[in-house]
Design a protein around this motif. Structure first.
Motif, mmCIF file in Angstrom:
data_model
loop_
_atom_site.group_PDB
_atom_site.id
_atom_site.type_symbol
_atom_site.label_atom_id
_atom_site.label_comp_id
_atom_site.label_asym_id
_atom_site.label_seq_id
_atom_site.Cartn_x
_atom_site.Cartn_y
_atom_site.Cartn_z
ATOM 1 N N ASP A 102 -3.942 -1.872 6.556
ATOM 2 C CA ASP A 102 -3.726 -1.168 5.383
ATOM 3 C C ASP A 102 -2.875 -2.027 4.482
ATOM 4 O O ASP A 102 -1.833 -2.570 4.814
ATOM 5 C CB ASP A 102 -3.202 0.177 5.738
ATOM 6 N N ASP A 103 -3.009 -1.822 3.116
ATOM 7 C CA ASP A 103 -2.204 -2.089 2.007
ATOM 8 C C ASP A 103 -2.137 -3.557 1.459
ATOM 9 O O ASP A 103 -1.553 -3.791 0.245
ATOM 10 C CB ASP A 103 -0.560 -1.919 2.696
ATOM 11 N N HIS A 232 -8.214 1.694 -1.207
ATOM 12 C CA HIS A 232 -7.150 2.449 -0.537
ATOM 13 C C HIS A 232 -6.159 3.098 -1.691
ATOM 14 O O HIS A 232 -5.210 3.411 -1.553
ATOM 15 C CB HIS A 232 -6.096 1.254 0.120
ATOM 16 N N HIS A 236 -1.411 4.691 -3.714
ATOM 17 C CA HIS A 236 -1.125 5.163 -2.524
ATOM 18 C C HIS A 236 -0.431 6.569 -2.445
ATOM 19 O O HIS A 236 0.584 6.596 -1.644
ATOM 20 C CB HIS A 236 -0.263 3.956 -2.034
ATOM 21 N N ARG A 372 1.270 4.310 7.074
ATOM 22 C CA ARG A 372 1.479 4.382 5.670
ATOM 23 C C ARG A 372 0.314 4.414 4.863
ATOM 24 O O ARG A 372 -0.634 3.804 5.181
ATOM 25 C CB ARG A 372 2.377 3.107 5.326
#
Ligand SMILES: [Zn+2]
Length: 372
Positions: A102-103, A232, A236, A372
């Motif tokens: 992720d991210d 995503h 966020h 996260r």
């Protein structure tokens, strides 16, 4: 997950491994697949005040996990293959494993990619578009950096005051402020972190440019067919905290933007934070309406055929730093900890309800500090 819960689970996993109970129980708890969740992959040990260090694993650990997954009889497949693997027509006898990150951290390219490449293992990176644009807010890392630099902090407008003289005080302050921010409205939480960063002498979005890949870097990495890029959100945010139209906009626009930047349709999505307070039935429905093929939460669980009815509410197994021990991965793959927690009956019980229930077949763990 609270520190106490993590310690308990680690102790249970350790005992299970030592007794071999994981092997004995495998026929009852075995799964059809697993989706692993990672964030940062960086060499070296954690030290001192680094509360987000739980999101980091080393390349050596990742290498060991890939070996162990294959040795345990799992086939590592692309996220694009999951739908087919969960269809009744699937011919495969082997359980599958999918790796997701992720991210969009630069370290995914620098340290994770060479490991995946060496093993010829496909993986997926979920990108928040504002991060790739270079003006997103990695607020949890900004909070850490602000507390690292400051020796005392007062949060404006609320009775929150912390001495930050030692690492222990900084850690306690981080966890207190982190969980408070996770509860309050997103724009307010971001404002608090921006103010703290300003007091500490830096700009929150600078962390993004330092740590996260930009679009050119993402496109270059995506030239390798082992790599899948997925959405995503834009900013966020915890989608469940947003108004319906804002949650929908975060999903639609980010999916469209990633598709435009990569020049191909986006089939997969990851809900930021992914716990019950951040993504629920409303978001699962939106993802389904948008034609998303798979969407992942951070609820812990293995994948079973019944998930074919809940493709936008899939659980994952975190490979975060708290479990950076190959023995735990082996036990987790056996499915036994999930059976123990839920009771074997409930694990084996046929599912009903599909998207109307909350992330079916996933564990009801409290919101984890390692998501996260
Ligand atoms: Zn994320």
């Amino acid at each position: 997950m609270s520190g106490r819960t993590t310690k308990m689970l680690r102790a249970v996993l350790s005992v299970l491994h030592c007794t071999g109970a994981d092997r004995l129980a495998a026929p009852f708890t075995g799964c059809d697949g697993v989706i692993f969740m990672l964030h940062q992959v960086v060499p070296g040990a954690r030290r001192g005040f680094e509360p987000n260090g739980i999101l980091k694993v080393t390349p050596e650990f990742l290498d060991g996990v890939i070996r162990q997954v294959r040795d345990s009889g799992f086939e590592i497949v692309s996220l694009d293959d999951v739908k087919e693997r969960l269809s009744a027509a699937s011919k495969s006898q082997k359980p599958f494993a999918v790796f997701t990150l992720d991210d969009g951290y630069k370290d995914n390219r620098d340290f994770a990619y060479p490991v995946f490449k060496r093993h010829n293992a496909p993986f997926t990176i979920y990108v928040p578009t504002a991060y790739a644009d270079g003006h997103g807010e990695l607020w949890w890392l900004a909070l850490e950096e602000a507390l690292r630099r400051l020796s005392h902090v007062d949060i404006d407008g609320v009775a929150r005051s912390y001495s930050l003289a030692t690492d222990a005080e900084k850690n306690a302050a981080f966890h207190d402020i982190y969980w408070w921010l996770r509860k309050i409205p997103e724009n307010r939480a971001r404002g608090v972190v921006r103010d703290l960063a300003a007091k500490a002498g830096f700009e929150v979005s600078a962390l993004c440019r330092e740590l996260v890949m930009d679009w050119d870097e993402i496109r270059a990495l995506a030239e390798d067919p082992l790599v899948t890029i997925a959405a995503h959100t834009i900013n966020h945010f915890a989608l469940a905290k947003l108004r319906p139209e804002d949650a929908r906009r975060e999903m639609i626009d980010s999916i469209a933007r990633v598709a435009k930047e990569l020049g191909k349709p986006v089939r997969h999505f990851s809900y930021p934070y992914g716990d019950e307070g951040s993504a629920g039935p409303r978001e699962f429905e939106i993802a389904r309406d948008l034609g998303i093929e798979t969407a992942v939460t951070t609820r812990k669980g293995l994948i079973r055929m019944a998930h074919a009815d809940a493709m936008t509410a899939l659980p994952r197994l975190s490979l975060n730093g708290d479990y950076q021990d190959a023995r735990y991965v082996k036990v987790l793959l056996s499915g036994l900890p999930f059976a123990l927690r839920d009771g074997v009956k409930s694990v084996l019980r046929p599912l009903s309800g599909g998207l109307r229930s909350e992330a079916p077949l996933a564990l009801k763990y409290p919101a984890s500090a390692s998501t996260r």
